[in-house]
Design a protein around this motif. Sequence first.
Motif, PDB file in Angstrom:
ATOM      1  N   ASP A  12       0.863  -1.188   0.000  1.00 32.59           N
ATOM      2  CA  ASP A  12       0.000   0.000   0.000  1.00 32.59           C
ATOM      3  C   ASP A  12       0.896   1.233   0.000  1.00 32.59           C
ATOM      4  O   ASP A  12       1.548   1.527   1.000  1.00 32.59           O
ATOM      5  N   ALA A  13       0.911   1.930  -1.143  1.00 34.18           N
ATOM      6  CA  ALA A  13       1.824   3.072  -1.294  1.00 34.18           C
ATOM      7  C   ALA A  13       1.196   4.389  -0.838  1.00 34.18           C
ATOM      8  O   ALA A  13       1.797   5.448  -1.030  1.00 34.18           O
ATOM      9  N   THR A  14       0.011   4.332  -0.219  1.00 31.93           N
ATOM     10  CA  THR A  14      -0.683   5.574   0.152  1.00 31.93           C
ATOM     11  C   THR A  14       0.210   6.437   1.040  1.00 31.93           C
ATOM     12  O   THR A  14       0.715   5.970   2.066  1.00 31.93           O
ATOM     13  N   GLU A  15       0.390   7.701   0.625  1.00 29.81           N
ATOM     14  CA  GLU A  15       1.164   8.639   1.458  1.00 29.81           C
ATOM     15  C   GLU A  15       0.271   9.685   2.088  1.00 29.81           C
ATOM     16  O   GLU A  15       0.507  10.126   3.208  1.00 29.81           O
ATOM     17  N   THR A  16      -0.758  10.110   1.344  1.00 31.76           N
ATOM     18  CA  THR A  16      -1.707  11.072   1.905  1.00 31.76           C
ATOM     19  C   THR A  16      -3.106  10.524   1.673  1.00 31.76           C
ATOM     20  O   THR A  16      -3.380   9.924   0.628  1.00 31.76           O
ATOM     21  N   ALA A  17      -3.991  10.720   2.668  1.00 26.70           N
ATOM     22  CA  ALA A  17      -5.358  10.203   2.522  1.00 26.70           C
ATOM     23  C   ALA A  17      -6.295  11.028   3.386  1.00 26.70           C
ATOM     24  O   ALA A  17      -5.914  11.446   4.494  1.00 26.70           O
ATOM     25  N   LEU A  18      -7.502  11.253   2.899  1.00 28.61           N
ATOM     26  CA  LEU A  18      -8.530  11.843   3.744  1.00 28.61           C
ATOM     27  C   LEU A  18      -8.821  10.863   4.872  1.00 28.61           C
ATOM     28  O   LEU A  18      -8.779   9.639   4.650  1.00 28.61           O
ATOM     29  N   ASP A  19      -9.184  11.385   6.047  1.00 28.46           N
ATOM     30  CA  ASP A  19      -9.551  10.504   7.170  1.00 28.46           C
ATOM     31  C   ASP A  19     -10.599   9.508   6.709  1.00 28.46           C
ATOM     32  O   ASP A  19     -11.621   9.899   6.142  1.00 28.46           O
TER      33      ASP A  19
END
Length: 250
Positions: A168-175
């Motif tokens: 999972d490369a997610t670096e920024t995400a909405l709550d």
Amino acid sequence: MSKLRVAVLGAKGRIGSEAVRAVEAAEDMELVAALGRGDKLETLTETGAQVAVELTTPDSVMANLEFCVGHGIHAVVGTTGWTDERLARLNGWLSAAPETGVLIAPNFSIGAVLNMKFAQIAAPYFESVEVIELHHPKKVDAPSGTATRTAQLIASARAEAGAAPAPDATETALDGARGADVDGIPVHSVRLRGLLAHQEVLLGGEGETLTIRHDSLHHSSFMPGILLGARRVVSTPGLTFGLEHFLDLN
Ligand SMILES: NC(=O)c1ccc[n+]([C@@H]2O[C@H](COP(=O)([O-])OP(=O)(O)OC[C@H]3O[C@@H](n4cnc5c(N)ncnc54)[C@H](O)[C@@H]3O)[C@@H](O)[C@H]2O)c1
Ligand SMILES: O=C(O)C1=N[C@H](C(=O)O)CCC1
């Protein structure tokens, strides 16, 4: 042969009202009490209930179970909201009532139990696993008890097999965008008018995916499991967590 004396707690609720009808229709059972919020628990002892089917709310279930176990009344519990702390309190009451049985079933439908089992079997074989549960908009808790249990079973199967964390490369995400984290497994909750209770387990590996989906289309799907639970719990002292133990699936 004498009939099993069964009471339903939460008798006016969505699943409780269906359970009242199912117990009334079961030839080997007698419905001795159908209690709603505010009704006194002493009715259970006055009517000689042997099994209480607990289908209320997470804020009511503990007081109801403390009464039942304290009076030697077996319980079949569908109400959600189980935490380690709540289970420890329940086990404490049961240790003082060694002949009393309690079944907690995150889901009473055979398809949902198999959905959990299949997910547990498949989990170590795929790099990625996520759970999506979809329910009617009147449901008060999220994630569902079934999805929480499914994620726990998936996580322990993966840990036992030494599986790596899912990529999972997610670096920024909405709550909330990546769902709730249950033991490292993302769980996404949908609330939608028209639905009852549904779950998908998505598994992904190199060049392939596997989707395990279950749909409860009517509350009748939960009734055979509730009746089985009532029949079996009277001869199964202590805490049983999961209907699969009464289906010999373990
Ligand atoms: N395990 C399963 O297979 C399964 C299936 C469906 C629902 N559920 C769970 O069952 C619970 C009930 O779901 P629902 O959709 O029927 O909710 P609901 O709100 O329709 O029903 C709950 C009922 O319990 C009553 N109640 C609350 N406190 C009470 C008390 N102290 N004594 C007696 N009655 C009391 C409420 O007034 C209400 O009528 C939820 O936790 C839900 O997640 C489990
Ligand atoms: O309708 C509900 O509420 C349901 N609750 C259980 C859960 O949280 O898993 C089982 C499915 C239906």
